[in-house]
Design a protein around this motif. Sequence first.
Motif, PDB file in Angstrom:
ATOM      1  N   TYR A 117       0.818  -1.206   0.000  1.00 31.25           N
ATOM      2  CA  TYR A 117       0.000   0.000   0.000  1.00 31.25           C
ATOM      3  C   TYR A 117       0.850   1.253   0.000  1.00 31.25           C
ATOM      4  N   HIS A 118       2.115   1.070   0.292  1.00 34.89           N
ATOM      5  CA  HIS A 118       3.025   2.209   0.255  1.00 34.89           C
ATOM      6  C   HIS A 118       3.825   2.243  -1.031  1.00 34.89           C
ATOM      7  N   ILE A 131       8.290   3.826  -4.393  1.00 33.88           N
ATOM      8  CA  ILE A 131       8.859   3.929  -5.732  1.00 33.88           C
ATOM      9  C   ILE A 131       9.292   5.357  -6.019  1.00 33.88           C
ATOM     10  N   LYS A 132       8.570   6.301  -5.434  1.00 33.05           N
ATOM     11  CA  LYS A 132       8.981   7.687  -5.645  1.00 33.05           C
ATOM     12  C   LYS A 132      10.343   7.928  -5.027  1.00 33.05           C
ATOM     13  N   ARG A 133      10.511   7.459  -3.802  1.00 32.94           N
ATOM     14  CA  ARG A 133      11.792   7.690  -3.133  1.00 32.94           C
ATOM     15  C   ARG A 133      12.927   6.944  -3.820  1.00 32.94           C
ATOM     16  N   ALA A 134      12.620   5.723  -4.245  1.00 30.85           N
ATOM     17  CA  ALA A 134      13.670   4.957  -4.933  1.00 30.85           C
ATOM     18  C   ALA A 134      14.076   5.662  -6.215  1.00 30.85           C
ATOM     19  N   ALA A 140      21.795   9.642  -7.604  1.00 29.46           N
ATOM     20  CA  ALA A 140      23.090   8.970  -7.542  1.00 29.46           C
ATOM     21  C   ALA A 140      23.556   8.463  -8.903  1.00 29.46           C
ATOM     22  N   PHE A 141      22.629   7.984  -9.703  1.00 23.54           N
ATOM     23  CA  PHE A 141      23.059   7.320 -10.930  1.00 23.54           C
ATOM     24  C   PHE A 141      22.653   8.054 -12.193  1.00 23.54           C
ATOM     25  N   GLY A 142      21.810   9.045 -12.049  1.00 22.13           N
ATOM     26  CA  GLY A 142      21.389   9.767 -13.234  1.00 22.13           C
ATOM     27  C   GLY A 142      20.499   8.954 -14.138  1.00 22.13           C
ATOM     28  N   VAL A 143      19.714   8.052 -13.573  1.00 19.63           N
ATOM     29  CA  VAL A 143      18.763   7.312 -14.399  1.00 19.63           C
ATOM     30  C   VAL A 143      17.347   7.604 -13.918  1.00 19.63           C
ATOM     31  N   ASP A 144      16.464   7.654 -14.875  1.00 18.76           N
ATOM     32  CA  ASP A 144      15.076   7.997 -14.627  1.00 18.76           C
ATOM     33  C   ASP A 144      14.201   6.763 -14.680  1.00 18.76           C
ATOM     34  N   LEU A 145      13.299   6.638 -13.705  1.00 15.82           N
ATOM     35  CA  LEU A 145      12.370   5.515 -13.759  1.00 15.82           C
ATOM     36  C   LEU A 145      11.098   6.011 -14.434  1.00 15.82           C
TER      37      LEU A 145
END
Lengths: 266, 413
Positions: free
Chosen positions: B217-218, B223-226, B233-238
């Motif tokens: 439920y969270h 996923i936002k925080r990840a 840190a890595f410069g990649v976008d989800l």
Amino acid sequence: MQSSSRRMGVMTDVHRRFLQLLMTHGVMEEREVAHLQKHCYKVHDSSATADKLEDFINNINSVLESLYIEIKKGITEDDGRPIYALVNLATTPVSKMASDYAENELDLFRKALELIIDSESGFASSTNILNLVDQLKGKRMRKKEAEQVLQKFVQNKWLIEKEGEFTLHGRAILEMEQYIRGMYPDSVKTCNICHGLLIQGQSCETCGIRMHLPCVAKYFQANPEPHCPHCNDYWPHEIPEVFDPEKEGEPTISRPHRKSLRSRQH
Amino acid sequence: MPRGQKSKLRAQEKRRQLRGESRFLKTAQASVATEKDPAASAKPQVEDWSAKTQVEEQSAKPQVEGQSAKHQVEDQSVKPQVESQSAKCQVEDQSAKPLVENQSAKPQAENQSAKPQAEDRSHNFPPIGTSCEHKVPQETPATIGAASAIANADSEEGAKSQDVAPPRTSSIPELWRRDPLNKKVILLVQFLLQRYQKKEPITKADMLKFVIKKYKYHFNEIIKRASDHMELAFGVDLKEVDPIRHCYTLVNKLNLSSDGTMNDEENMPKTGLLMIVLGVIFMKGNCASEEEIWEVLNMMGVHADRKHFIYGEPRKVITEDLVQLNYLEYRQVRHSEPPRYEFLWGPKAKAETSKMRVLEFLAKVHDTVPSAFPFWYEEALRDEEERAQARAAARARTTAVVSVRFRNGNFYP
């Protein structure tokens, strides 16, 4: 011991690119790492002066700290080359491998790992490893397949092969040191000098203490009469050369420990 | 004389005995109390770590029993570190300072010498209740530890911040520790990184199953925080590519060029080989015979019949792997008897890189500049022009379509 007020570093695209590329390669030698750092600066921020590599990496690590990931530096056991790898601190070992290999392949690795750690020389013969193929978890694996899998491990820098025997690659040692110490606390060997995990090395035949080859090289550097630091007996093995990044040539060590023919001194 | 078999066997026996004894010893200790005696604390680091590893696949049970249960589940090897249980108990038992120290000492396994174990552990004490309740993701047997939780993440803090020179110390921002969701965030980041490296799409279902579990439920928060972490840190976008099936992908924000990511520095080992093959093909007039390719590769020490320490099986790589991935085309020379083969650029190579880039790569390899090869440089320039024109034409087409739709009152193509 550092104070807890550690300033978190600043990440720029230079650092991010560096991280991405390091991650892709898995493990890199110091020379390549320095080259990579320069490339990242060139590509993203050519006007800036490059940080010293150590500061650069510490900066990145301070940001990665909260993610339980870090760039770890180690030394290859056979010729003392400094290497760097991106290491997960928070998960069980073999986790980086877990997504790339099948269950039985991972089990093969674990069995090989155990043999390597239990062995006297730090090497496990391929015959001994292959004999354990029947005990693997997961899908049944034939010896022929197992040979291929072992080669895969070598290619992906988890194992090193020398004359039909296998030992751990520097990368595996970096990533799995903690796990190994936890899993095999009694059979794990450590270096008398640096106190790090030891897989390959030389040992004193009188008192049994061990040292990494690069640690031996540094400790006995330019010492014509090497003596064991623990029991002071004559150190019977060939002293390797200290690794010199300027002189890029063949490694000068070829497991003198194994080839040593000195008699035991009582 | 080198050590004989008997001596080796005796040493092995001894080791096995010791292992058995210490196991017994630990069991005895565990049942006594949470207090650790000095003897036990002599080897806290290693034991606690195994506690950790074994904890990871536990479901939320009272910690002590949980651990032993774990031992059965976790099939790493039969080395139950039962006493490490007490390590977990430390969370519940605030007063047991020695435990805390041991747990913290664990991550510092590398510093074998008796470091004072009372480091800044005290401030790492998590609030009771968070770590204890924290459920660790249940691993499927197949994925040994792909997404194991940081059961005692808080106590793990000692393991952080490896400076380039030892010793290691710890310091984690306070707020991270107080938040159980944080552990899931960290696991998710690691999970995503793995998938990113393999260039696999990621589904929400997978994330829930392997990482998030009871915190589903969270999900949005986690996923936002990840994804914030990944970006920072890595410069990649989800990015969510399929909102219906909830499929995500990781996109590199640091793309340097619009055409793709192929670049000599960024190549995975195999693509280094690819660039060379593409270069040879280009220089032989866009079609090269297999013999010509091998001639060049042999000069670099890459041989068809020999395993290469980076490229593995070179023959398989160029005739099968890269062909399957559409980077190369491998076909039989017409009317050749016995059959001979030739290579051409595959469609993916044409899409992801260009003649100019390949030429730049070759120039670098030879420590020179592309214009040092005037003939090919011209061809590469022409290729660049064509590509630029094609891009402009494509853009014009899209604009035309949009404007037509607009005129016709159809705002939603």
